[in-house]
Design an enzyme around this catalytic site. Structure first.
Site, PDB file in Angstrom:
ATOM      1  N   GLU A 103       0.864  -1.159  -0.058  1.00  0.00           N
ATOM      2  CA  GLU A 103       0.141  -0.101   0.050  1.00  0.00           C
ATOM      3  C   GLU A 103       0.806   1.275   0.138  1.00  0.00           C
ATOM      4  O   GLU A 103       0.692   2.206   0.794  1.00  0.00           O
ATOM      5  CB  GLU A 103      -0.994  -0.096   1.122  1.00  0.00           C
ATOM      6  CG  GLU A 103      -1.965  -0.959   1.149  1.00  0.00           C
ATOM      7  CD  GLU A 103      -3.100  -1.021   2.277  1.00  0.00           C
ATOM      8  OE1 GLU A 103      -4.079  -1.854   2.029  1.00  0.00           O
ATOM      9  OE2 GLU A 103      -2.792  -0.330   3.361  1.00  0.00           O
ATOM     10  N   GLU A 120      -5.441  -8.185  -1.225  1.00  0.00           N
ATOM     11  CA  GLU A 120      -6.123  -7.840  -0.154  1.00  0.00           C
ATOM     12  C   GLU A 120      -7.617  -7.768  -0.344  1.00  0.00           C
ATOM     13  O   GLU A 120      -8.033  -6.933  -1.063  1.00  0.00           O
ATOM     14  CB  GLU A 120      -5.595  -7.004   0.948  1.00  0.00           C
ATOM     15  CG  GLU A 120      -4.441  -7.050   1.389  1.00  0.00           C
ATOM     16  CD  GLU A 120      -3.858  -6.264   2.487  1.00  0.00           C
ATOM     17  OE1 GLU A 120      -4.607  -5.390   3.111  1.00  0.00           O
ATOM     18  OE2 GLU A 120      -2.811  -6.046   2.497  1.00  0.00           O
TER      19      GLU A 120
HETATM   20  C1  BGP Z   1      -4.693  -2.940   4.811  1.00  0.00           C
HETATM   21  C2  BGP Z   1      -3.157  -3.440   5.336  1.00  0.00           C
HETATM   22  C3  BGP Z   1      -3.141  -4.883   6.014  1.00  0.00           C
HETATM   23  C4  BGP Z   1      -4.632  -5.193   6.775  1.00  0.00           C
HETATM   24  C5  BGP Z   1      -5.639  -4.789   6.113  1.00  0.00           C
HETATM   25  C6  BGP Z   1      -7.088  -4.641   7.027  1.00  0.00           C
HETATM   26  O1  BGP Z   1      -4.439  -1.672   4.816  1.00  0.00           O
HETATM   27  O2  BGP Z   1      -2.329  -3.584   4.248  1.00  0.00           O
HETATM   28  O3  BGP Z   1      -2.025  -5.117   6.741  1.00  0.00           O
HETATM   29  O4  BGP Z   1      -4.311  -5.224   8.247  1.00  0.00           O
HETATM   30  O5  BGP Z   1      -5.589  -3.570   5.731  1.00  0.00           O
HETATM   31  O6  BGP Z   1      -6.974  -3.599   7.784  1.00  0.00           O
HETATM   32  P1  BGP Z   1      -7.245  -3.642   9.479  1.00  0.00           P
HETATM   33  O7  BGP Z   1      -6.266  -4.563   9.926  1.00  0.00           O
HETATM   34  O8  BGP Z   1      -6.875  -2.279   9.910  1.00  0.00           O
HETATM   35  O9  BGP Z   1      -8.617  -3.962   9.623  1.00  0.00           O
END
Ligand code: BGP
Length: 475
Positions: free
Chosen positions: A176, A377
């Site tokens: 990201e 993701e």
């Molecule tokens: C993205 C990240 C991840 C992950 C995901 C979900 O932005 O790359 O590392 O954690 O989001 O977010 P969160 O864990 O804050 O719910």
């Protein structure tokens, strides 16, 4: 279904700092995330300069992949995964970033993981930097603000490429990377938080520092791609963008223009550099308007031109809407806040669920770049109840996944060249934004809780069986 191409890479995604634990074992150094406390939606996580006995740091144990990798990879195999997204913790390889020689014990850990994946014919997809960097580099250099970081990072990349050249094929440079266009990127990805103690939202934003640091990451990303192309042609290197589909809140032309502005800086600027090899004119205009002066070296333009990625990858969780009216109500989302969309529902954490937004952004990305795309993701963070008979009835997650996969199918029918999908947090991990375990994404439940208790037992949720069945029919 037959819509997805042969060899489509179905799998799951994780990140070292949220998954591995073993934060100080076998020579691993302290990373940025080891200095982040746990939190929740109402009580934000904090960064601390020292590691205090009185605070709880969830990355220290996380869900202990370090000691459970065989069990987890066997579960991934049972699911029918063809790809396993993971990151390498920089601090396992170079504990402070500054050592001349890598830490052999850290290298050996990933050898074992890759060998285990190989046993089941699962392809690793390796993120070189996923929201963690040696904390020493924050202290000494203010993170990526200093140009020195490029050489220090490239030493790490050379070590990783040389060591794993026969075990890994797919790599992503920075997770990201475009989070650096947002104030919270200062902490999460850029490490420009020397001496800072407090919440992510409490950081005083300094665009000059942030965009200078981001420039250094873009250069490091391009050098990584060029290194692979020159010396390890078997590698395929991708970018990793956070893609937040944004709609104008109304058809008022002012909203439409505001939305275009949002999309350019947030969604496209970094990937335009990483895919096309240069800063677009709108970015240069933006820097001028904001009085941001990026210090560059003469060779930088050539480096960016030479280091364009082989495939595009992104995370997608939610969409947002953008209004020119500053008074509008805010809604939450992954890293961004926007205006509530009356046509959508939201997760318990306020992220607006929008499968059509995935189809839309897939088409937008492909129209713009015409290179293969992988979704690295996507998933639903929810509070799961573990029943006394060790079951989790997560129908809401099945519904989310089913609808998003349907949207992918439609995008492929639209003509998008989609090559893979790794759902986020296929096994419960620590949340990146809140630092909590209570926000779970997994097909596999991990008995680990926010007060630090739990025995790390892995338990299959209902969604596990659903996904397993789906992959049986679609692999
Ligand atoms: C993205 C990240 C991840 C992950 C995901 C979900 O932005 O790359 O590392 O954690 O989001 O977010 P969160 O864990 O804050 O719910």
């Amino acid at each position: 279904m037959g819509t997805f191409k042969d060899g489509f890479l179905w799998g799951g995604a994780t990140a070292a700092n949220q998954y591995e634990g073993a934060w100080n074992l076998d020579g691993k150094g302290e990373s940025f995330s080891d200095h982040c406390t746990s939190g929740s939606l109402v009580s934000p996580k904090r960064i601390t300069v020292n590691i205090n006995d009185t605070d709880f740091y969830p990355s220290h144990e996380a869900v202990d992949f370090y000691h459970h990798y065989k069990e987890d990879i066997e579960l991934a195999h049972q699911l029918g995964f063809k790809v396993f997204r993971m990151s390498i913790a920089w601090t396992r390889i170079y504990p402070t970033g500054l050592e001349e020689k890598p830490n052999e014990k850290g290298l050996l850990f990933y050898d074992r993981v890759f060998d285990e994946l190989k046993k089941y014919n699962i392809e690793p997809l390796v993120t070189l930097s996923h929201y963690e960097m040696p904390y020493e580099l924050i202290k000494r250099y203010n993170g990526w603000y200093s140009r020195e970081l490029i050489d220090i990072f490239m030493k790490y990349v050379r070590t990783v490429f040389e060591r794993y050249q026969n075990k890994v094929k797919y790599c992503l440079t920075f997770n990201e990377i475009n989070v650096g266009t947002l104030p919270m990127g200062a902490a999460l990805s850029l490490g420009t938080v020397r001496n800072y103690e407090g919440t992510l939202a409490g950081i005083v934003d300094d665009k000059q520092t942030r965009y200078q640091a981001l420039h250094h990451q873009l250069i490091a990303s391009a050098l990584t791609v060029a290194l692979a192309h020159d010396n390890y042609p078997q590698f395929k290197i991708g970018n990793m963008n956070i893609s937040v589909t944004a709609y104008p809140h109304t058809c008022n032309p002012q909203d439409v223009l505001k939305c275009q502005e949002f999309n350019r800086i947030m969604n496209w600027m970094c990937s335009d550099v990483q895919v096309r090899g240069y800063y677009p004119q709108y970015a240069l205009n933006y820097f001028q308007k904001e009085a941001i002066r990026i210090v560059k070296k003469d060779e930088d333009d050539d480096i960016l031109k030479k280091g364009t990625v082989d495939f595009f990858t992104f995370s997608y969780y939610n969409s947002t809407t953008v209004s020119a009216d500053k008074e509008r109500q805010e809604s939450l989302g992954n890293m961004t806040v926007g205006i509530k969309n009356p046509y959508l529902t939201a997760s318990e954490w306020g992220w607006q669920i929008d499968p059509d937004g995935l189809r839309y952004i897939l088409n937008e990305i492909y129209d713009r770049y015409q290179i293969p795309i992988m979704i690295t993701e996507n998933g639903l963070g929810a509070k799961d109840d573990l029943n006394s008979d060790n079951t989790v009835e997560d129908d809401y997650r099945i519904d989310y996944l089913r609808k998003h996969i349907r949207a992918m199918e439609q995008a492929v029918e639209d003509g998008v060249d989609l090559i893979g999908y790794t759902m986020w947090g296929w096994i419960d991990v620590v949340s990146a934004s809140t630092g909590e375990m209570a926000k779970r994404y997994g097909l596999v439940y991990v008995r680990k809780y926010d007060d630090g208790t739990g025995d790390y037992a892995r338990i299959k949720k209902k969604s596990f069986y659903w996904f397993q069945d789906f992959l049986k029919k679609n692999n």
